[in-house]
Design a protein around this motif. Structure first.
Motif, mmCIF file in Angstrom:
data_model
loop_
_atom_site.group_PDB
_atom_site.id
_atom_site.type_symbol
_atom_site.label_atom_id
_atom_site.label_comp_id
_atom_site.label_asym_id
_atom_site.label_seq_id
_atom_site.Cartn_x
_atom_site.Cartn_y
_atom_site.Cartn_z
ATOM 1 N N THR A 7 0.951 -1.244 0.088
ATOM 2 C CA THR A 7 0.044 0.022 0.082
ATOM 3 C C THR A 7 0.947 1.267 -0.106
ATOM 4 O O THR A 7 2.137 1.119 0.448
ATOM 5 C CB THR A 7 -0.915 0.073 1.185
ATOM 6 O OG1 THR A 7 -1.849 1.058 1.176
ATOM 7 C CG2 THR A 7 -0.334 0.037 2.622
ATOM 8 N N ARG A 13 -1.127 0.704 6.779
ATOM 9 C CA ARG A 13 -0.085 -0.157 6.737
ATOM 10 C C ARG A 13 -0.113 -0.499 8.316
ATOM 11 O O ARG A 13 0.145 -1.550 8.848
ATOM 12 C CB ARG A 13 1.280 0.229 6.268
ATOM 13 C CG ARG A 13 2.544 -0.414 6.605
ATOM 14 C CD ARG A 13 4.033 -0.148 5.944
ATOM 15 N NE ARG A 13 3.743 0.911 4.859
ATOM 16 C CZ ARG A 13 3.498 0.350 3.585
ATOM 17 N NH1 ARG A 13 3.625 -0.852 3.295
ATOM 18 N NH2 ARG A 13 3.795 1.544 2.656
ATOM 19 N N ASP A 33 -3.559 -3.373 -1.109
ATOM 20 C CA ASP A 33 -4.603 -2.209 -1.124
ATOM 21 C C ASP A 33 -4.685 -2.043 -2.585
ATOM 22 O O ASP A 33 -3.822 -1.327 -3.428
ATOM 23 C CB ASP A 33 -3.921 -1.151 -0.412
ATOM 24 C CG ASP A 33 -4.493 0.098 -0.626
ATOM 25 O OD1 ASP A 33 -6.012 -0.048 -1.145
ATOM 26 O OD2 ASP A 33 -4.270 1.297 -0.107
ATOM 27 N N SER A 36 -3.842 1.546 -4.187
ATOM 28 C CA SER A 36 -2.430 2.041 -4.328
ATOM 29 C C SER A 36 -1.939 1.583 -5.780
ATOM 30 O O SER A 36 -0.870 1.746 -5.783
ATOM 31 C CB SER A 36 -1.529 1.374 -3.255
ATOM 32 O OG SER A 36 -2.068 1.963 -1.982
#
Length: 175
Positions: A7, A13, A33, A36
């Motif tokens: 991410t 995180r 993610d 991202s």
């Protein structure tokens, strides 16, 4: 390896590491993610470049086009309650299942031949008008095909489908 979080969101995180530690998990886990990453191909690149093939479970989080397309893998919405995330941390998916889904989506296997042909023309930077003329259909029919293709990929509209094609298969986003 323990926990790997792919991410750009540092808060996410930290939260995921906290949850992982709180649950006292020991299996190698990777959380991706989807927000991202611009495209599914970028996720593939990260998986292979970080050599994550040994991960026992993969979790997907996000609320973007990539997460909609990967929906059959129970992508966790970032708006979900923490209990949903904690429950998923115990299960997740095998890397093979995630890779298969990404490759299926990139090959557009859910689409008809006609819809795949449209995607190929569109990804070659053709306008909808030119594509319609080239394949002998009206623009309206082509737009209906994009909406149909979108639904097959769990997207809400033809516009989201075109955005997916731009991100996944075009080097230039500006048309």
């Amino acid at each position: 390896m323990a926990l790997v979080v792919l991410t750009k969101n540092n808060f996410l995180r930290l939260a995921l590491h906290s949850v992982y530690d709180e649950l006292n998990l020991r299996e190698d886990t990777c959380v991706i993610d989807t927000e991202s990453f611009n495209a599914l191909i970028d996720i593939l690149y990260e998986i292979y470049s970080r050599d994550l093939v040994s991960c026992r479970r993969i979790l997907l989080v996000g609320d973007d086009i990539g997460s909609k397309i990967l929906f059959p893998l129970n992508v966790i919405s970032l708006d979900s309650p923490l209990t949903v995330l904690k429950n998923q941390m115990h299960t997740g998916y095998r890397l093979k299942a995630v890779l298969e889904r990404i490759y299926e989506c990139r090959r557009l296997v859910a689409l008809t031949d006609s819809e795949r042909l449209f995607a190929q023309y569109y990804s070659s930077r053709n306008s909808i008008k030119n594509i319609a003329r080239r394949i002998g259909l009206s623009e309206k029919t082509v737009y209906q095909q994009t909406a149909s293709a979108a639904a097959k990929l769990n997207l809400r509209s033809g516009k989201e489908f075109l955005l997916f094609l731009d991100r996944e298969f075009s080097n230039n986003l500006g048309r």
